[in-house]
Design a protein around this motif. Structure first.
Motif, PDB file in Angstrom:
ATOM      1  N   GLN A 105      21.214  39.358  77.085  1.00 60.55           N
ATOM      2  CA  GLN A 105      20.727  38.023  77.908  1.00 60.55           C
ATOM      3  C   GLN A 105      20.128  38.110  79.253  1.00 60.55           C
ATOM      4  OE1 GLN A 105      20.761  35.787  75.605  1.00 60.55           O
ATOM      5  NE2 GLN A 105      22.509  34.521  75.720  1.00 60.55           N
ATOM      6  N   THR A 156      28.160  33.275  71.033  1.00 57.08           N
ATOM      7  CA  THR A 156      26.966  33.904  71.406  1.00 57.08           C
ATOM      8  C   THR A 156      26.737  35.099  70.374  1.00 57.08           C
ATOM      9  OG1 THR A 156      25.667  34.913  72.847  1.00 57.08           O
ATOM     10  CG2 THR A 156      27.593  35.121  73.444  1.00 57.08           C
ATOM     11  N   PRO A 157      25.621  35.333  69.744  1.00 53.37           N
ATOM     12  CA  PRO A 157      25.468  36.496  69.126  1.00 53.37           C
ATOM     13  C   PRO A 157      25.128  37.898  69.761  1.00 53.37           C
ATOM     14  CG  PRO A 157      23.619  35.176  68.625  1.00 53.37           C
ATOM     15  CD  PRO A 157      24.558  34.268  69.830  1.00 53.37           C
ATOM     16  N   TYR A 158      24.803  37.589  71.314  1.00 56.64           N
ATOM     17  CA  TYR A 158      24.038  38.425  72.268  1.00 56.64           C
ATOM     18  C   TYR A 158      25.224  38.940  73.262  1.00 56.64           C
ATOM     19  CZ  TYR A 158      19.829  36.514  69.892  1.00 56.64           C
ATOM     20  OH  TYR A 158      19.189  36.002  68.939  1.00 56.64           O
ATOM     21  N   SER A 176      23.673  43.143  69.751  1.00 52.58           N
ATOM     22  CA  SER A 176      24.028  41.802  69.296  1.00 52.58           C
ATOM     23  C   SER A 176      24.941  41.879  67.770  1.00 52.58           C
ATOM     24  CB  SER A 176      22.742  41.019  68.757  1.00 52.58           C
ATOM     25  OG  SER A 176      22.090  41.853  67.668  1.00 52.58           O
ATOM     26  N   GLY A 221      26.941  35.484  76.971  1.00 53.31           N
ATOM     27  CA  GLY A 221      26.851  36.783  76.511  1.00 53.31           C
ATOM     28  C   GLY A 221      28.195  37.581  76.320  1.00 53.31           C
TER      29      GLY A 221
END
Length: 803
Positions: free
Chosen positions: A582, A575-577, A564, A546
């Motif tokens: 997460q 990671t896009p989050y 995000s 994350g």
């Protein structure tokens, strides 16, 4: 607040004392008075001192008049059928007087009066009155007595009136009743009947000029009228508000009967004008002013007719003193001072004449009917305004609403444009912070546990070879301790420096690679960010990463929650989050809930039920006109329990390693591990930060905990996310409050009432914004307040230009 104190002295006298004194304290808006009982001892010395004061007063002015007869001419008319020819001088009385003698008697009389009121028998009343009265109160004090000698006593010498600068004294009969005064139609002016009587040796023309200068007054002058002419005016159907007499007058020695000298040949007592005066009182006569000598006899007779208020002179009054008093009283009264305060102001200003006119400030006295409320100058004008017929009032109101409406439109437009340009954003964000801090506390989130690495933890022997905040050995031991208690998910908010770091422990490598409950952070480098990209710990798959990016506003305060964003192709953080999303997602999966982020909305799916939350921050929106609003971001609805960092239970690294943490604090919870020591730069300002000092900042791990809690609480508990009205909703809201101010300006003519109503509108606005904020809606507070103030100011300017 206006208050009334009534001292009923009963039927006692100064020689025998007053065995029962009843004091009542009444407030304007409270029909239930406070009643106190006491007594006053005999005080014959006061009576003797006042008789001596009268003698010295008369002798002093006779002496001055011999030197300058024109200056010291008074308004007393000697007439054997009305008064004694002269005071009878006892053998022990002084027949020659100096200013020093007179001043000594004045001081001695003042001392005796205050000693009398300080008597033990009266102390209970005095103390209770002072307990209930404030020094800022406007106070009318009325002495009820039938003793004519008591009426002449200079009650204003009582120290009470020095302590209460807005208090004034009046005298009254014991028996009285309220006069029945029906409403009457009249012109929008104060009606005054001015009688200029016998003016031999005095200048009543000066009185006439003073009356003619009064604003909003219509004055009918009777100059040396006959009895028939005077009686006809008293019966006039128009009615009078004020009766004024200037000329010569006198009273009998016993004070029972007074006499007016209306022309060169005729004099009248009040009883000879009884029917005409009674009719004037019924038709609205409120005030009688006798700017003439020795008027207590006149007041005594008029009191039996239940006239509301009178002003008389205790003793013979020099012509110059009478004129100055009238001038100061009328000036104060017509500009808006209350009747009592206008009398006090005028009376006290006479003290400036006392080098030439000794005792001048002792002469004016109010005689009051306690059942009546003294009018103000504006009362007459306002009452007349209310008597206009309904059609005229309706036409006036319909004509006046257009400027109020146009003012609200113009002000709303200016506020909207100013807001759109972003000039109000700093103010709106400060108001946002204030409202957020004002909300009630919430309980900590029991689904979380925060483990902090403190300065003490950095000193552990096992931390000797640490990288960043944790050595590999301590890191592995920590997660093993936590895993033993079966947490649902563990999130590490610590970068494993340097970028090429490789865990030395095989067990730690395996744990990071294989444990699906463990999540770590990395950082996505973006333009304008203080950080370049930071890689995640090696071996952790992308789905358990994350990003740590947060979005402080231009003032450094974090108010938004980035969920995000798109990832640059060259970034090692793939990671896009966000870490918060997460961790919350992993936790919710165990509850049968699978959140999913899409543009432009955030979808939260729970079993077969879809919950849609369209709260994405987009610029411009709400108070944000200038902000980076890329990615999926929402407003961060902080959870506060006593302090913002009390989001969840907090334990230290040492507590975990030494098994000081209860298993139930870990089982099935989200565990966040982060730095909270002096070597860390991972600290942020929040809406709860009162300044930019380090003490007002929270560590990043607490900020991530706030974000995780927001998601869980919204999905599982129904706790509201923060949203805003659509743009058209904001405009209607602001225009609505501007319209409220316009309506108030249209309906309220009194500046005081308008100011109070506008202040109440601001209070109600804040209360409405506060309530809606607690329900998850950020309403424009600052723009609406500016609209109220702007419309109010515009209405005031318009009314002044029109007036």
């Amino acid at each position: 607040m206006s208050k009334l104190v009534v001292l009923n002295l009963g039927h006692g006298n100064l020689n025998d004392g007053f065995p029962v004194v009843i004091a009542q304290l009444r407030e304007t808006d409270n029909p239930h008075p406070i009643q106190l009982t006491g007594s006053l001892p005999p005080a014959p010395a006061i009576l003797e001192l006042y008789r001596r004061w009268q003698l010295l007063y008369e002798l002093l002015y006779e002496s001055l008049a011999q030197e300058n007869p024109e200056l010291y001419q008074n308004r007393m008319w000697r007439h054997s059928s009305v008064i004694d020819e002269d005071f009878e001088i006892d053998d022990g009385d002084v027949t020659q007087v100096s200013d020093a003698d007179f001043n000594n008697v004045c001081q001695e009389l003042q001392n005796h009066i205050n000693t009398w009121f300080n008597a033990d028998e009266f102390r209970t009343i005095d103390q209770k009155l002072r307990l209930y009265l404030a020094h800022t109160d406007e106070i009318r004090v009325i002495i009820e007595t039938e003793d004519n000698q008591l009426r002449k006593i200079p009650w204003h010498l009582w120290s009470f009136f020095q302590d209460y600068p807005h208090a004034e004294i009046a005298v009254s009969a014991i028996n009285y009743e309220k006069s029945q005064t029906p409403d009457k139609l009249s012109a929008k002016r104060v009606n005054i009947l001015a009688i200029l009587g016998n003016s031999t040796g005095i200048d009543v023309e000066a009185d006439r000029q003073l009356l003619k200068e009064l604003p909003d007054a219509e004055i009918s002058f009777l100059v040396e009228p006959s009895r028939r002419e005077l009686n006809a005016q008293l019966w006039h159907e128009r009615g009078w508000d004020i009766l004024f007499f200037a000329g010569h007058s006198s009273s009998q020695a016993d004070g029972e009967i007074g006499q007016l000298f209306i022309n060169q040949n005729d004099s009248l007592t009040i009883s000879q004008l009884k029917h005409g005066l009674s009719k004037s009182i019924v038709r609205g006569l409120k005030i009688a002013i006798f700017n003439s000598c020795d008027g207590l006899g006149l007041a005594r007779e008029l009191a039996s007719l239940h006239i509301p208020q009178m002003i008389v002179m205790r003793e013979p009054v020099p012509d110059q003193v009478a004129q100055d008093f009238l001038k100061e009283f009328l000036t104060a009264f017509s500009r808006g001072e209350s009747f009592y305060l206008a009398v006090r102001e005028a009376r006290e200003k006479l003290q400036g004449l006392e080098n030439d006119f000794p005792g001048a400030s002792w002469l004016p006295l109010i005689c009051q009917n306690p059942a009546a409320i003294p009018p103000s100058w504006q009362d007459w004008l306002d009452n007349r305004s209310r008597k206009e017929d309904k059609k005229t009032r309706k036409r006036r109101n319909q004509g006046s609403i257009k400027p109020a409406f146009m003012t609200s439109v113009v002000v709303t437009g200016l506020v909207i444009v100013t807001r759109y340009l972003g000039l109000l954003q700093p103010w709106e964000l400060k108001a946002y912070d204030y409202v957020m801090r004002s909300r009630p506390d919430e309980a900590p989130d029991s689904r979380l546990l925060v483990v902090t690495i403190t300065d003490k933890d950095l000193q552990l022997p096992e931390q000797e070879n640490r990288r960043g905040s944790l050595s590999d050995e301590v890191f592995y031991k920590l997660v093993q301790k936590l895993e033993a208690y079966q947490p649902r998910v563990i999130g590490l908010d610590i970068f494993r420096d340097p970028p090429d770091y490789q865990p030395k422990l095989a067990q730690l490598k395996a744990y990071l690679r294989e444990d699906d409950r463990f999540f770590a952070i990395c950082h996505i480098g973006i333009p304008g960010d203080d950080y370049s990209s930071i890689s995640p710990p090696p071996g952790i798959p992308r789905e358990r990463l994350g990003f740590s990016n947060v979005l402080p506003d231009s003032d450094g305060i974090v108010r938004r929650h980035l969920l995000s964003m798109g990832v640059p192709a060259t970034s090692p953080c793939t990671t896009p989050y966000a870490l918060s999303f997460q961790l919350a997602t992993h936790y919710l999966k165990a509850e049968g809930i699978t959140p999913k982020l899409t543009q432009p909305e955030i979808w939260v799916r729970r079993r077969k039920k879809a919950l849609t939350t369209n709260y994405r921050v987009k610029a411009p929106m709400g108070g944000y006109k200038k902000a980076d609003t890329w990615g999926n971001q929402i407003l961060l609805n902080y959870r506060s329990y006593r302090a913002v960092d009390k989001i969840a239970p907090i334990v230290s690294l040492t507590d975990v390693l030494q098994d000081k943490v209860q298993p139930e604090l870990v089982k099935n919870r989200i565990i966040l591990i982060g730095a909270h020591h002096s070597q860390s730069n991972d600290y942020f300002l929040t809406p709860y930060s009162q300044d930019n000092s380090p003490a007002q900042q929270i560590p990043g791990v607490i900020l991530h905990a706030q974000m995780v809690s927001q998601i869980l609480s919204a999905v599982l508990d129904g706790r509201p996310l923060l949203t805003i009205l659509p743009p058209w909703g904001d405009i209607l809201w602001i225009w609505g409050w501007s319209g409220v101010a316009g309506i108030l300006a249209w309906r309220l003519n009194s500046p005081i009432h308008f100011a109070i109503a506008s202040a109440m509108a601001l209070v109600i606005l804040y209360g409405g914004c506060y309530y809606l904020f607690t329900q998850g809606i950020w309403i424009p507070l600052v723009p609406s307040a500016l609209a109220i103030v702007g419309t109010s100011g515009g209405a005031i300017v318009y009314s002044r230009i029109k007036g």
